[in-house]
Write a protein that holds these residues in place. Structure first.
Motif, short mmCIF file in Angstrom:
data_model
loop_
_atom_site.label_atom_id
_atom_site.label_comp_id
_atom_site.label_asym_id
_atom_site.label_seq_id
_atom_site.Cartn_x
_atom_site.Cartn_y
_atom_site.Cartn_z
N PRO A 72 0.44 -10.23 6.35
CA PRO A 72 1.04 -8.91 6.57
C PRO A 72 0.83 -7.99 5.37
CG PRO A 72 2.56 -10.64 7.21
CD PRO A 72 1.42 -11.31 6.50
N GLN A 73 0.71 -6.70 5.66
CA GLN A 73 0.49 -5.68 4.65
C GLN A 73 1.64 -4.68 4.72
OE1 GLN A 73 -2.52 -5.83 2.61
NE2 GLN A 73 -2.47 -7.83 3.61
N GLN A 74 2.29 -4.43 3.59
CA GLN A 74 3.44 -3.52 3.54
C GLN A 74 2.97 -2.12 3.16
OE1 GLN A 74 7.57 -4.42 1.93
NE2 GLN A 74 6.53 -3.61 0.13
N ILE A 75 3.56 -1.11 3.79
CA ILE A 75 3.25 0.28 3.48
C ILE A 75 4.52 0.95 2.97
CG2 ILE A 75 2.48 2.50 4.41
CD1 ILE A 75 0.91 0.90 6.53
N THR A 76 4.38 1.70 1.88
CA THR A 76 5.52 2.39 1.31
C THR A 76 5.32 3.90 1.37
OG1 THR A 76 4.60 2.36 -0.94
CG2 THR A 76 6.00 0.51 -0.31
N SER A 77 6.43 4.61 1.38
CA SER A 77 6.42 6.07 1.33
C SER A 77 7.48 6.48 0.31
CB SER A 77 6.73 6.65 2.71
OG SER A 77 6.75 8.05 2.65
N HIS A 78 7.06 7.21 -0.68
CA HIS A 78 7.96 7.61 -1.78
C HIS A 78 8.60 6.39 -2.43
CE1 HIS A 78 7.39 11.73 -0.58
NE2 HIS A 78 7.77 11.43 0.66
N LEU A 122 -7.25 -2.14 5.42
CA LEU A 122 -5.86 -2.56 5.64
C LEU A 122 -5.75 -3.44 6.88
CD1 LEU A 122 -2.62 -1.56 4.97
CD2 LEU A 122 -3.07 -0.55 7.17
N VAL A 123 -6.39 -3.05 7.96
CA VAL A 123 -6.34 -3.81 9.21
C VAL A 123 -7.03 -5.16 9.04
CG1 VAL A 123 -7.13 -3.86 11.62
CG2 VAL A 123 -6.12 -1.77 10.66
N LYS A 124 -8.16 -5.19 8.36
CA LYS A 124 -8.86 -6.47 8.14
C LYS A 124 -8.00 -7.43 7.32
CE LYS A 124 -13.51 -4.63 8.53
NZ LYS A 124 -14.72 -4.20 7.81
N LEU A 125 -7.35 -6.92 6.28
CA LEU A 125 -6.50 -7.77 5.45
C LEU A 125 -5.25 -8.24 6.20
CD1 LEU A 125 -6.75 -5.90 2.02
CD2 LEU A 125 -7.73 -8.14 2.62
N TRP A 130 0.85 -1.19 0.00
CA TRP A 130 0.00 0.00 0.00
C TRP A 130 0.88 1.24 0.00
CZ3 TRP A 130 -5.45 -0.46 1.20
CH2 TRP A 130 -5.85 -1.74 1.54
N GLN A 131 0.48 2.25 -0.75
CA GLN A 131 1.14 3.55 -0.64
C GLN A 131 0.59 4.19 0.64
OE1 GLN A 131 0.22 5.74 -4.18
NE2 GLN A 131 1.62 4.54 -5.44
N MET A 132 1.40 4.99 1.29
CA MET A 132 1.02 5.61 2.56
C MET A 132 -0.33 6.32 2.47
SD MET A 132 2.06 6.29 5.73
CE MET A 132 3.82 6.31 5.81
N GLN A 133 -0.50 7.06 1.43
CA GLN A 133 -1.73 7.83 1.23
C GLN A 133 -2.94 6.90 1.14
OE1 GLN A 133 -1.13 10.04 -2.33
NE2 GLN A 133 -3.04 11.16 -2.21
N GLU A 134 -2.80 5.81 0.40
CA GLU A 134 -3.89 4.84 0.25
C GLU A 134 -4.15 4.12 1.58
OE1 GLU A 134 -4.93 0.95 -2.53
OE2 GLU A 134 -2.85 1.62 -2.34
N ALA A 135 -3.09 3.80 2.32
CA ALA A 135 -3.23 3.12 3.61
C ALA A 135 -4.01 3.98 4.60
CB ALA A 135 -1.86 2.77 4.17
N LYS A 136 -3.73 5.28 4.60
CA LYS A 136 -4.46 6.19 5.51
C LYS A 136 -5.92 6.27 5.13
CE LYS A 136 -1.77 9.85 5.19
NZ LYS A 136 -1.14 11.16 5.46
N ALA A 137 -6.20 6.33 3.84
CA ALA A 137 -7.58 6.48 3.37
C ALA A 137 -8.40 5.21 3.59
CB ALA A 137 -7.59 6.86 1.90
N ARG A 138 -7.75 4.05 3.58
CA ARG A 138 -8.47 2.77 3.67
C ARG A 138 -7.99 1.94 4.86
NH1 ARG A 138 -7.68 0.53 -2.23
NH2 ARG A 138 -8.83 -1.22 -1.36
N MET A 139 -7.77 2.62 5.98
CA MET A 139 -7.19 1.99 7.17
C MET A 139 -7.98 0.77 7.64
SD MET A 139 -4.87 1.77 9.45
CE MET A 139 -3.95 3.26 9.72
N SER A 140 -9.30 0.83 7.70
CA SER A 140 -10.07 -0.31 8.21
C SER A 140 -9.90 -1.53 7.30
CB SER A 140 -11.54 0.04 8.38
OG SER A 140 -12.12 0.38 7.14
#
Length: 82
Positions: free
Chosen positions: A24-30, A16-19, A4-14
């Motif tokens: 495990p779910q990876q978050i990237t920044s830049h 992300l947590v369910k998945l 997940w891109q950071m921006q997408e992870a913030k917008a779809r947090m619930s």
């Protein structure tokens, strides 16, 4: 592992947590990996205490051996120029 891109992870947090409960779910920044979200069960399993350092040393095959000799490196030290 889903990324997940950071921006997408913030917008779809619930979501992300369910998945993360399944895998495990990876978050990237830049474009660089910065975090991993994982289930509480996985976290607890990975972080459980493995015993103390003393317990670890007692499990060593060398525990109780009095004839263990550690050789030192006999090479000369290098000279430093300041």
């Amino acid at each position: 592992m889903h990324t997940w891109q950071m921006q997408e992870a913030k917008a779809r947090m619930s979501e992300l947590v369910k998945l993360a409960q399944a895998q495990p779910q990876q978050i990237t920044s830049h474009g660089k990996p910065v975090a991993v979200v994982l289930s509480r069960e996985s976290f607890d399993r990975l972080s459980q205490a493995q015993g103390s350092l003393v317990d670890f040393m007692r499990r060593s095959p060398l525990f109780g051996a009095d004839d263990v000799v550690f050789e030192r490196d006999s090479s000369l030290t290098r000279e430093l120029v300041f």
